[in-house]
Design a protein around this motif. Structure first.
Motif, mmCIF file in Angstrom:
data_model
loop_
_atom_site.group_PDB
_atom_site.id
_atom_site.type_symbol
_atom_site.label_atom_id
_atom_site.label_comp_id
_atom_site.label_asym_id
_atom_site.label_seq_id
_atom_site.Cartn_x
_atom_site.Cartn_y
_atom_site.Cartn_z
ATOM 1 N N ILE A 124 42.283 33.604 47.385
ATOM 2 C CA ILE A 124 41.266 33.046 48.310
ATOM 3 C C ILE A 124 41.069 31.489 48.919
ATOM 4 O O ILE A 124 40.975 31.962 49.534
ATOM 5 C CB ILE A 124 40.109 33.322 47.003
ATOM 6 C CG1 ILE A 124 39.835 34.796 46.132
ATOM 7 C CG2 ILE A 124 38.878 32.205 47.456
ATOM 8 C CD1 ILE A 124 38.583 34.441 45.660
ATOM 9 N N ASN A 125 42.054 31.058 47.718
ATOM 10 C CA ASN A 125 41.897 29.492 49.032
ATOM 11 C C ASN A 125 43.014 30.019 50.117
ATOM 12 O O ASN A 125 42.341 29.001 50.555
ATOM 13 C CB ASN A 125 42.686 28.827 47.949
ATOM 14 C CG ASN A 125 42.925 28.234 47.178
ATOM 15 O OD1 ASN A 125 40.996 28.134 46.697
ATOM 16 N ND2 ASN A 125 43.052 27.799 45.625
ATOM 17 N N SER B 35 33.847 25.928 52.699
ATOM 18 C CA SER B 35 34.974 26.616 52.129
ATOM 19 C C SER B 35 34.638 26.717 50.579
ATOM 20 O O SER B 35 35.196 27.466 50.302
ATOM 21 C CB SER B 35 35.986 25.470 51.673
ATOM 22 O OG SER B 35 36.640 25.196 53.527
ATOM 23 N N GLN B 36 33.801 25.959 49.962
ATOM 24 C CA GLN B 36 33.217 25.676 48.419
ATOM 25 C C GLN B 36 32.959 26.369 48.468
ATOM 26 O O GLN B 36 33.330 27.341 47.621
ATOM 27 C CB GLN B 36 33.089 24.333 47.943
ATOM 28 C CG GLN B 36 32.896 24.484 46.523
ATOM 29 C CD GLN B 36 34.429 24.650 45.145
ATOM 30 O OE1 GLN B 36 34.910 23.835 46.166
ATOM 31 N NE2 GLN B 36 34.171 26.146 44.675
ATOM 32 N N SER B 37 31.642 27.330 48.690
ATOM 33 C CA SER B 37 30.607 28.069 48.951
ATOM 34 C C SER B 37 31.396 29.746 48.895
ATOM 35 O O SER B 37 31.017 30.310 48.565
ATOM 36 C CB SER B 37 30.184 28.381 49.978
ATOM 37 O OG SER B 37 28.695 26.497 50.087
ATOM 38 N N LEU B 38 32.385 30.171 50.157
ATOM 39 C CA LEU B 38 33.127 30.901 50.304
ATOM 40 C C LEU B 38 33.475 31.032 48.997
ATOM 41 O O LEU B 38 34.246 32.383 48.636
ATOM 42 C CB LEU B 38 33.991 31.546 51.833
ATOM 43 C CG LEU B 38 34.194 32.753 52.143
ATOM 44 C CD1 LEU B 38 33.737 33.059 52.068
ATOM 45 C CD2 LEU B 38 34.963 32.581 53.973
ATOM 46 N N GLN B 39 34.805 30.070 48.439
ATOM 47 C CA GLN B 39 35.812 29.828 46.964
ATOM 48 C C GLN B 39 34.547 31.325 46.323
ATOM 49 O O GLN B 39 34.913 31.759 45.484
ATOM 50 C CB GLN B 39 36.581 28.752 47.329
ATOM 51 C CG GLN B 39 37.754 28.534 47.734
ATOM 52 C CD GLN B 39 37.788 27.141 47.302
ATOM 53 O OE1 GLN B 39 37.270 26.487 46.536
ATOM 54 N NE2 GLN B 39 38.751 27.352 48.235
ATOM 55 N N ASP B 40 33.751 30.092 46.099
ATOM 56 C CA ASP B 40 33.293 30.810 45.061
ATOM 57 C C ASP B 40 32.392 32.394 45.323
ATOM 58 O O ASP B 40 32.283 33.159 44.272
ATOM 59 C CB ASP B 40 31.644 30.269 44.935
ATOM 60 C CG ASP B 40 31.805 28.708 44.223
ATOM 61 O OD1 ASP B 40 33.320 28.293 44.047
ATOM 62 O OD2 ASP B 40 30.740 27.729 44.398
ATOM 63 N N ILE B 41 32.022 32.748 45.934
ATOM 64 C CA ILE B 41 31.225 33.567 46.144
ATOM 65 C C ILE B 41 31.997 35.090 46.676
ATOM 66 O O ILE B 41 32.459 36.065 45.824
ATOM 67 C CB ILE B 41 30.631 34.053 48.459
ATOM 68 C CG1 ILE B 41 29.704 33.038 48.572
ATOM 69 C CG2 ILE B 41 30.715 35.489 48.831
ATOM 70 C CD1 ILE B 41 29.396 32.759 49.954
ATOM 71 N N LEU B 42 33.821 34.849 46.916
ATOM 72 C CA LEU B 42 34.848 35.411 46.988
ATOM 73 C C LEU B 42 35.238 35.528 45.802
ATOM 74 O O LEU B 42 35.125 37.013 45.406
ATOM 75 C CB LEU B 42 35.801 35.280 47.534
ATOM 76 C CG LEU B 42 35.985 35.267 49.560
ATOM 77 C CD1 LEU B 42 36.828 34.689 50.002
ATOM 78 C CD2 LEU B 42 34.640 36.641 49.949
ATOM 79 N N ALA B 43 35.059 34.810 44.559
ATOM 80 C CA ALA B 43 35.730 34.869 42.927
ATOM 81 C C ALA B 43 34.520 35.790 42.802
ATOM 82 O O ALA B 43 35.041 36.036 41.445
ATOM 83 C CB ALA B 43 35.452 33.634 42.803
ATOM 84 N N GLU B 44 33.504 35.446 42.523
ATOM 85 C CA GLU B 44 32.313 36.451 41.654
ATOM 86 C C GLU B 44 32.521 37.558 42.832
ATOM 87 O O GLU B 44 32.382 38.993 42.078
ATOM 88 C CB GLU B 44 31.358 35.674 42.531
ATOM 89 C CG GLU B 44 29.984 36.441 41.806
ATOM 90 C CD GLU B 44 30.321 36.914 39.752
ATOM 91 O OE1 GLU B 44 29.387 37.245 39.561
ATOM 92 O OE2 GLU B 44 30.358 35.688 39.288
ATOM 93 N N GLN B 45 32.420 37.926 43.753
ATOM 94 C CA GLN B 45 33.072 39.235 44.727
ATOM 95 C C GLN B 45 34.064 39.795 44.401
ATOM 96 O O GLN B 45 34.098 41.966 43.332
ATOM 97 C CB GLN B 45 32.351 39.564 46.068
ATOM 98 C CG GLN B 45 32.345 40.670 46.496
ATOM 99 C CD GLN B 45 31.019 41.000 47.006
ATOM 100 O OE1 GLN B 45 29.850 40.790 46.121
ATOM 101 N NE2 GLN B 45 31.088 42.035 47.306
ATOM 102 N N TYR B 46 35.038 40.014 43.668
ATOM 103 C CA TYR B 46 36.023 40.382 43.198
ATOM 104 C C TYR B 46 36.199 40.137 41.981
ATOM 105 O O TYR B 46 37.064 40.957 41.583
ATOM 106 C CB TYR B 46 37.257 39.251 44.157
ATOM 107 C CG TYR B 46 37.583 39.358 46.353
ATOM 108 C CD1 TYR B 46 36.391 40.576 45.952
ATOM 109 C CD2 TYR B 46 38.508 38.411 46.233
ATOM 110 C CE1 TYR B 46 36.707 39.913 48.160
ATOM 111 C CE2 TYR B 46 38.026 38.593 48.116
ATOM 112 C CZ TYR B 46 37.510 39.269 48.773
ATOM 113 O OH TYR B 46 37.925 39.470 50.177
ATOM 114 N N LYS B 47 35.751 39.612 41.146
ATOM 115 C CA LYS B 47 35.727 39.809 39.770
ATOM 116 C C LYS B 47 36.417 41.074 39.297
ATOM 117 O O LYS B 47 37.224 41.360 38.572
ATOM 118 C CB LYS B 47 35.281 38.540 39.224
ATOM 119 C CG LYS B 47 33.736 38.846 38.669
ATOM 120 C CD LYS B 47 33.167 38.236 38.231
ATOM 121 C CE LYS B 47 32.024 39.037 37.920
ATOM 122 N NZ LYS B 47 31.072 37.727 37.612
#
Length: 182
Positions: A14-15, A40-52
């Motif tokens: 994700i990073n 960057s922080q927002s997209l990291q959070d969004i992707l982590a939640e989406q992909y979990k």
């Protein structure tokens, strides 16, 4: 059942993806450093939640379509969300990001393609870690061993390699040339 040792996380992938997209915002110069950091922080959070629930290190291609970030005639909704959090409209994002972008965020590899016919480039790549396989009581009682460690099978084909194979087997585009004379 098996568990992955030290590689069940999606953070490096994700990073890499977020860093790649954030550089476009920074390079164009219309977004200040604080906005880029928030994006960057927002997209990291969004992707982590989406992909979990769609992250399978033992089968990296599983869920690949779900994790694909796509910008073409339609803005990827996750990128759009992160952009809106810093006050960018979808139209502004289209000006800052490539017109045609496919970004694959898969376990152990992040790759991208700019343009429909562009080359696929790797942003991030790592090797799968060892897999811990629990053993049965009868196998461990005689040797005193509580488990065995074996490397993950290296025969998996990456999603990018799969696409390259498909591209080679699909027919090439036929271009007709029309000439105009006066």
């Amino acid at each position: 059942m098996h568990t992955l040792c030290a590689r069940g996380t999606m953070k490096p992938e994700i990073n890499a993806a977020v860093g790649f997209l954030s550089r476009f915002l920074r390079v164009k110069g219309h977004v200040n450093d604080r906005q880029v950091q928030t994006f960057s922080q927002s997209l990291q959070d969004i992707l982590a939640e989406q992909y979990k629930h769609h992250w399978f290190p033992d089968r990296p291609c599983k869920g690949s379509g779900y994790r694909c970030i796509r910008i073409n005639h339609k803005m990827d909704p996750l990128v759009g969300q992160a952009g809106q959090r810093i006050g960018l409209t979808i139209q502004q994002l289209y000006l800052l990001l490539p017109k045609e972008l496919t970004l694959w965020v898969d376990p152990f590899e992040v790759s991208y393609r700019i343009g429909e016919d562009g080359s696929i480039c790797v942003l991030y790549e790592s090797q799968p870690g060892p897999v811990v396989m629990p053993t049965t009581a009868s196998a461990s009682s005689s040797s005193g061993n509580t488990g065995s460690v074996s490397p993950m099978v290296d025969s998996h084909i990456s999603c990018k390699e799969e696409l390259m194979v498909l591209a080679r087997t699909s027919p090439s585009k036929a271009y007709n040339m029309m000439t105009v004379s006066s």
